[in-house]
Design a protein around this motif. Structure first.
Motif, PDB file in Angstrom:
ATOM      1  N   CYS A  65       0.903  -1.265  -0.037  1.00 34.78           N
ATOM      2  CA  CYS A  65      -0.053  -0.008   0.089  1.00 34.78           C
ATOM      3  C   CYS A  65       0.888   1.181   0.138  1.00 34.78           C
ATOM      4  N   LYS A  66       1.955   1.172   0.841  1.00 37.22           N
ATOM      5  CA  LYS A  66       2.648   2.138   1.013  1.00 37.22           C
ATOM      6  C   LYS A  66       3.630   2.566  -0.245  1.00 37.22           C
ATOM      7  N   LEU A  67       4.300   1.518  -0.762  1.00 32.55           N
ATOM      8  CA  LEU A  67       4.979   1.739  -1.919  1.00 32.55           C
ATOM      9  C   LEU A  67       4.301   2.122  -3.338  1.00 32.55           C
ATOM     10  N   ALA A  68       3.185   1.454  -3.414  1.00 32.00           N
ATOM     11  CA  ALA A  68       2.300   1.597  -4.741  1.00 32.00           C
ATOM     12  C   ALA A  68       1.443   2.922  -4.387  1.00 32.00           C
ATOM     13  N   ASP A  69       1.203   3.461  -3.138  1.00 29.50           N
ATOM     14  CA  ASP A  69       0.281   4.598  -3.098  1.00 29.50           C
ATOM     15  C   ASP A  69      -1.156   4.101  -3.321  1.00 29.50           C
ATOM     16  N   VAL A  70      -1.655   2.979  -2.882  1.00 29.95           N
ATOM     17  CA  VAL A  70      -2.838   2.642  -2.927  1.00 29.95           C
ATOM     18  C   VAL A  70      -3.540   2.297  -1.751  1.00 29.95           C
ATOM     19  N   SER A  71      -4.662   2.397  -1.313  1.00 31.25           N
ATOM     20  CA  SER A  71      -5.481   2.448  -0.114  1.00 31.25           C
ATOM     21  C   SER A  71      -5.577   1.069   0.437  1.00 31.25           C
ATOM     22  N   PRO A  72      -5.434   0.827   1.837  1.00 26.72           N
ATOM     23  CA  PRO A  72      -5.760  -0.514   2.290  1.00 26.72           C
ATOM     24  C   PRO A  72      -6.984  -1.078   1.721  1.00 26.72           C
ATOM     25  N   SER A  73      -8.226  -0.186   1.610  1.00 28.63           N
ATOM     26  CA  SER A  73      -9.422  -0.656   1.319  1.00 28.63           C
ATOM     27  C   SER A  73      -9.285  -1.388  -0.022  1.00 28.63           C
ATOM     28  N   THR A  74      -8.553  -0.708  -0.854  1.00 25.09           N
ATOM     29  CA  THR A  74      -8.252  -1.210  -2.415  1.00 25.09           C
ATOM     30  C   THR A  74      -7.901  -2.581  -2.395  1.00 25.09           C
ATOM     31  N   ILE A  75      -6.767  -2.767  -1.385  1.00 22.81           N
ATOM     32  CA  ILE A  75      -6.052  -3.948  -0.973  1.00 22.81           C
ATOM     33  C   ILE A  75      -7.155  -5.146  -0.590  1.00 22.81           C
ATOM     34  N   SER A  76      -8.013  -4.514   0.238  1.00 23.14           N
ATOM     35  CA  SER A  76      -8.994  -5.425   0.721  1.00 23.14           C
ATOM     36  C   SER A  76     -10.150  -6.128  -0.287  1.00 23.14           C
ATOM     37  N   LYS A  77     -10.429  -5.058  -1.158  1.00 24.66           N
ATOM     38  CA  LYS A  77     -11.133  -5.333  -2.329  1.00 24.66           C
ATOM     39  C   LYS A  77     -10.545  -6.367  -3.181  1.00 24.66           C
ATOM     40  N   MET A  78      -9.107  -6.485  -3.390  1.00 22.57           N
ATOM     41  CA  MET A  78      -8.543  -7.205  -4.359  1.00 22.57           C
ATOM     42  C   MET A  78      -8.682  -8.643  -3.672  1.00 22.57           C
ATOM     43  N   GLY A  79      -8.636  -8.378  -2.179  1.00 28.41           N
ATOM     44  CA  GLY A  79      -8.702  -9.779  -1.365  1.00 28.41           C
ATOM     45  C   GLY A  79      -9.859 -10.545  -1.554  1.00 28.41           C
ATOM     46  N   ARG A  80     -10.920  -9.588  -1.774  1.00 30.77           N
ATOM     47  CA  ARG A  80     -12.279 -10.197  -2.028  1.00 30.77           C
ATOM     48  C   ARG A  80     -12.541 -10.625  -3.532  1.00 30.77           C
ATOM     49  N   ASP A  81     -11.567 -10.308  -4.388  1.00 26.68           N
ATOM     50  CA  ASP A  81     -11.453 -10.917  -5.894  1.00 26.68           C
ATOM     51  C   ASP A  81     -12.543  -9.984  -6.414  1.00 26.68           C
ATOM     52  N   GLU A  82     -12.644  -8.575  -5.860  1.00 27.09           N
ATOM     53  CA  GLU A  82     -13.533  -7.497  -6.555  1.00 27.09           C
ATOM     54  C   GLU A  82     -12.926  -6.665  -7.522  1.00 27.09           C
ATOM     55  N   ILE A  83     -13.325  -6.242  -8.648  1.00 28.10           N
ATOM     56  CA  ILE A  83     -12.524  -5.400  -9.525  1.00 28.10           C
ATOM     57  C   ILE A  83     -12.097  -4.201  -9.222  1.00 28.10           C
ATOM     58  N   VAL A  84     -10.964  -3.616  -9.416  1.00 28.44           N
ATOM     59  CA  VAL A  84     -10.333  -2.248  -9.305  1.00 28.44           C
ATOM     60  C   VAL A  84      -9.788  -1.674 -10.486  1.00 28.44           C
ATOM     61  N   SER A  85      -9.512  -0.289 -10.311  1.00 28.78           N
ATOM     62  CA  SER A  85      -9.491   0.376 -11.659  1.00 28.78           C
ATOM     63  C   SER A  85      -7.893   0.073 -11.936  1.00 28.78           C
ATOM     64  N   LEU A  86      -7.850   0.249 -13.193  1.00 30.81           N
ATOM     65  CA  LEU A  86      -6.707  -0.221 -14.014  1.00 30.81           C
ATOM     66  C   LEU A  86      -5.392   0.891 -13.423  1.00 30.81           C
ATOM     67  N   GLU A  87      -5.821   1.865 -12.812  1.00 28.29           N
ATOM     68  CA  GLU A  87      -4.723   2.751 -12.469  1.00 28.29           C
ATOM     69  C   GLU A  87      -4.178   2.146 -11.228  1.00 28.29           C
ATOM     70  N   VAL A  88      -5.029   1.581 -10.519  1.00 25.80           N
ATOM     71  CA  VAL A  88      -4.398   0.665  -9.452  1.00 25.80           C
ATOM     72  C   VAL A  88      -3.526  -0.461  -9.758  1.00 25.80           C
ATOM     73  N   ILE A  89      -4.070  -1.107 -10.759  1.00 21.32           N
ATOM     74  CA  ILE A  89      -3.343  -2.213 -11.232  1.00 21.32           C
ATOM     75  C   ILE A  89      -1.914  -1.614 -11.862  1.00 21.32           C
ATOM     76  N   ALA A  90      -1.963  -0.605 -12.555  1.00 21.81           N
ATOM     77  CA  ALA A  90      -0.515  -0.150 -12.943  1.00 21.81           C
ATOM     78  C   ALA A  90       0.390   0.219 -11.845  1.00 21.81           C
ATOM     79  N   LYS A  91      -0.168   0.930 -11.023  1.00 17.22           N
ATOM     80  CA  LYS A  91       0.775   1.412  -9.838  1.00 17.22           C
ATOM     81  C   LYS A  91       1.311  -0.057  -9.309  1.00 17.22           C
ATOM     82  N   ILE A  92       0.445  -0.958  -8.928  1.00 15.45           N
ATOM     83  CA  ILE A  92       1.145  -2.227  -8.404  1.00 15.45           C
ATOM     84  C   ILE A  92       2.150  -2.718  -9.246  1.00 15.45           C
ATOM     85  N   CYS A  93       1.952  -2.928 -10.587  1.00 13.71           N
ATOM     86  CA  CYS A  93       2.756  -3.612 -11.560  1.00 13.71           C
ATOM     87  C   CYS A  93       4.034  -2.551 -11.524  1.00 13.71           C
ATOM     88  N   LEU A  94       3.996  -1.614 -11.589  1.00 14.97           N
ATOM     89  CA  LEU A  94       5.204  -0.611 -11.574  1.00 14.97           C
ATOM     90  C   LEU A  94       5.949  -0.685 -10.235  1.00 14.97           C
TER      91      LEU A  94
END
Length: 78
Positions: free
Chosen positions: A23-52
């Protein structure tokens, strides 16, 4: 269409990285990571930040699952 982020969480385990650190390194919120933990769709911007941040590709962190008749995320069920 369903999305699975199991690949992302496996990468975190392999790299001994905590979700909080991602969360800190990719500058994404903990709630977004929680959504991912529930296999919910998140924005492409979040995916790009994590990939980078992890220096990986989209295929490395997520898997798109085909629709099935009983799948909750099937468009007909919405």
């Amino acid at each position: 269409m369903a999305v699975s982020y199991n690949r992302l969480f496996k990468i975190l385990i392999d790299r001994k990285m905590m979700k909080k650190e991602l969360c800190k390194l990719a500058d994404v919120s903990p709630s977004t990571i929680s959504k991912m933990g529930r296999d919910e769709i998140v924005s492409l911007e979040v995916i790009a930040k994590i990939c980078l941040t992890l220096n990986c590709t989209v295929d490395d962190i997520l898997e798109i699952m085909p629709d099935s008749p009983g799948n909750e995320t099937d468009k007909k069920a919405r």
